[in-house]
Design an enzyme around this catalytic site. Structure first.
Site, PDB file in Angstrom:
ATOM      1  N   SER A 106      31.577  45.301  45.223  1.00  0.00           N
ATOM      2  CA  SER A 106      31.999  44.094  44.523  1.00  0.00           C
ATOM      3  C   SER A 106      33.296  44.335  43.767  1.00  0.00           C
ATOM      4  O   SER A 106      33.493  45.382  43.136  1.00  0.00           O
ATOM      5  CB  SER A 106      30.915  43.655  43.541  1.00  0.00           C
ATOM      6  OG  SER A 106      31.386  42.616  42.691  1.00  0.00           O
ATOM      7  N   TYR A 129      38.306  38.930  45.655  1.00  0.00           N
ATOM      8  CA  TYR A 129      38.436  37.632  44.989  1.00  0.00           C
ATOM      9  C   TYR A 129      39.924  37.428  44.730  1.00  0.00           C
ATOM     10  O   TYR A 129      40.640  38.378  44.388  1.00  0.00           O
ATOM     11  CB  TYR A 129      37.700  37.614  43.646  1.00  0.00           C
ATOM     12  CG  TYR A 129      36.202  37.498  43.719  1.00  0.00           C
ATOM     13  CD1 TYR A 129      35.603  36.391  44.307  1.00  0.00           C
ATOM     14  CD2 TYR A 129      35.379  38.480  43.167  1.00  0.00           C
ATOM     15  CE1 TYR A 129      34.215  36.271  44.344  1.00  0.00           C
ATOM     16  CE2 TYR A 129      34.001  38.372  43.198  1.00  0.00           C
ATOM     17  CZ  TYR A 129      33.419  37.268  43.791  1.00  0.00           C
ATOM     18  OH  TYR A 129      32.058  37.140  43.832  1.00  0.00           O
ATOM     19  N   THR A 155      35.663  36.694  49.541  1.00  0.00           N
ATOM     20  CA  THR A 155      34.662  35.758  49.030  1.00  0.00           C
ATOM     21  C   THR A 155      35.365  34.513  48.505  1.00  0.00           C
ATOM     22  O   THR A 155      36.186  34.590  47.585  1.00  0.00           O
ATOM     23  CB  THR A 155      33.824  36.415  47.929  1.00  0.00           C
ATOM     24  OG1 THR A 155      33.191  37.586  48.477  1.00  0.00           O
ATOM     25  CG2 THR A 155      32.750  35.474  47.417  1.00  0.00           C
ATOM     26  N   LYS A 255      33.462  35.213  53.233  1.00  0.00           N
ATOM     27  CA  LYS A 255      32.103  35.069  52.712  1.00  0.00           C
ATOM     28  C   LYS A 255      31.994  33.823  51.833  1.00  0.00           C
ATOM     29  O   LYS A 255      32.814  33.604  50.949  1.00  0.00           O
ATOM     30  CB  LYS A 255      31.712  36.298  51.897  1.00  0.00           C
ATOM     31  CG  LYS A 255      30.287  36.278  51.353  1.00  0.00           C
ATOM     32  CD  LYS A 255      29.967  37.590  50.636  1.00  0.00           C
ATOM     33  CE  LYS A 255      28.542  37.619  50.124  1.00  0.00           C
ATOM     34  NZ  LYS A 255      28.331  36.670  49.009  1.00  0.00           N
TER      35      LYS A 255
END
Length: 383
Positions: A106, A129, A155, A255
């Site tokens: 992440s 991100y 994402t 995603k």
């Protein structure tokens, strides 16, 4: 208590973790309707039992984006997992490597990509991100590329964080002043095993990938959702895939797709894969479950890219159901986060072993010797 299922790991994590961290990973947004729907819709799918077939040899492996996975599972990006166990992302990555499945780090993880790659002996897949600070993003992508991370998981369903009421009630967000500080301190002190493992010996508690961009807070995990709201770029469109490609020339997996038209846009934008996902029910509450969106998306994009799914996967049976409906593999998030919170790397390894065992049994009893042959014929249309 010895864990036998993902629900057992959840209970062990609930006992061991301070409430603010357990509720953060366990909860969803708003009334949590989508969170419940993810699990319920998977449970409602009935497998078709078949007998008297030669199941002496099973093949549970899949090949995707140039990698062979021992089972069709990847560990999904889970923010702040370094707060569930000491340097938690490293521990989970080691367990994933041993099991022969990818670990996706992440961008909001406590451990940075360099630390995870060194600790696990293998560069992770990396979650992207998009921040407003494109200069910082360019430097980050170059660093991840140089490290050898093989896949970028872009994402796209968090331009703004959904309201997570459990986090407000627990004091994870919006807690301030002396009262909030005392409640948080008491929460930690009443969980001494966690305090010793994580708080005392798991430092630094910073957001390893983006710490340099968190101005004024030095990357601390406290109240990072408000930082997301200020710094994540809401203006991102499919054209920004071209910008990403300026620095990243490896596979990109998008995603956070639930709509067929968005899936087609991902193909046109040049993605190599997509994850059918509603962010585990943590963003827009009331949307459909991931599993209900999967078949239409898989049919619409065909073989143009690899289709994965996450959301509600709690067993190897769920993995087989998703495969039957068009997924190449499943990303699992809460399952490994619960196991990590229950006892670190060893429990994540056991959880992955459980998923493999459950998948094996499901394959034998549905007459599916090769998981790559999973299809709708394995589902009971009468239910």
């Amino acid at each position: 208590m010895r864990a036998a299922s993902v629900s057992d790991y959840r209970e062990l994590a609930r006992r061991r973790l301070p409430k603010i961290f357990f509720e953060y990973i366990d909860g969803g947004s708003y009334a949590e309707a989508t969170l419940r729907r993810n699990v319920a819709d998977l449970e409602a799918i009935a497998l078709r039992q078949r007998v008297m077939r030669d199941m002496s040899r099973l093949d549970m492996s899949v090949t995707t984006l140039g990698q062979t996975l021992a089972i069709p599972v990847a560990l999904a990006p889970v923010g702040m997992s370094g707060m569930y166990a000491r340097r938690g992302e490293v521990q989970a990555a080691r367990a994933a490597k041993a099991a022969g499945v990818p670990f996706c780090l992440s961008a909001m993880g406590v451990c940075g990509p360099d630390e995870v790659a060194a600790g696990a002996g293998l560069p992770p897949w990396y979650q992207l991100y998009m921040l407003k600070d494109r200069g910082y993003m360019r430097e980050l992508l170059a660093r991840v590329k140089a490290l050898g991370c093989p896949v970028l998981v872009f994402t796209v369903d968090l331009p703004v964080p959904g309201a997570r009421y459990r986090d407000v009630r627990s004091g994870f967000t919006g807690s301030s002043g002396i009262s909030g500080a005392l409640n948080t301190a008491w929460d930690g002190l009443t969980h001494p095993a966690w305090m010793w493992d994580v708080w005392a010996n798991g430092r630094p508690h910073s957001l390893g990938s983006v710490a340099g961009a968190v101005q004024g807070k030095h990357g601390r995990v406290t109240d990072f959702l408000s930082w997301i709201a200020k710094n994540f770029d809401r203006s991102v469109t499919w054209k920004d895939m071209d910008w990403v490609r300026e620095t990243w020339d490896g596979p990109i997996v998008v995603k956070g797709v639930l709509d067929v038209e968005d899936a087609k846009d991902a193909v046109r934008a040049g993605a190599q894969g997509l994850v059918v996902s509603n962010h585990g029910g943590r963003q827009l509450d009331g949307v459909r479950s991931s599993i209900s969106a999967l078949p239409g998306i898989a049919q619409a994009v065909g073989s143009d890219l690899e289709v994965y799914m996450d959301g509600g996967v709690r067993s190897g049976l769920d993995v087989l159901k998703a495969m039957a409906l068009g997924a190449k593999a499943c990303f699992v998030g809460r399952a490994w986060a619960y196991a990590l919170g229950a006892g670190g790397e060893a429990q994540v390894a056991r959880m992955l072993g459980t998923l493999k065992s459950e998948l094996s049994v499901a394959m034998v009893l549905t007459g599916c010797a090769n998981v790559r042959d999973a299809s709708r014929e394995m589902l009971d249309a009468q239910v």
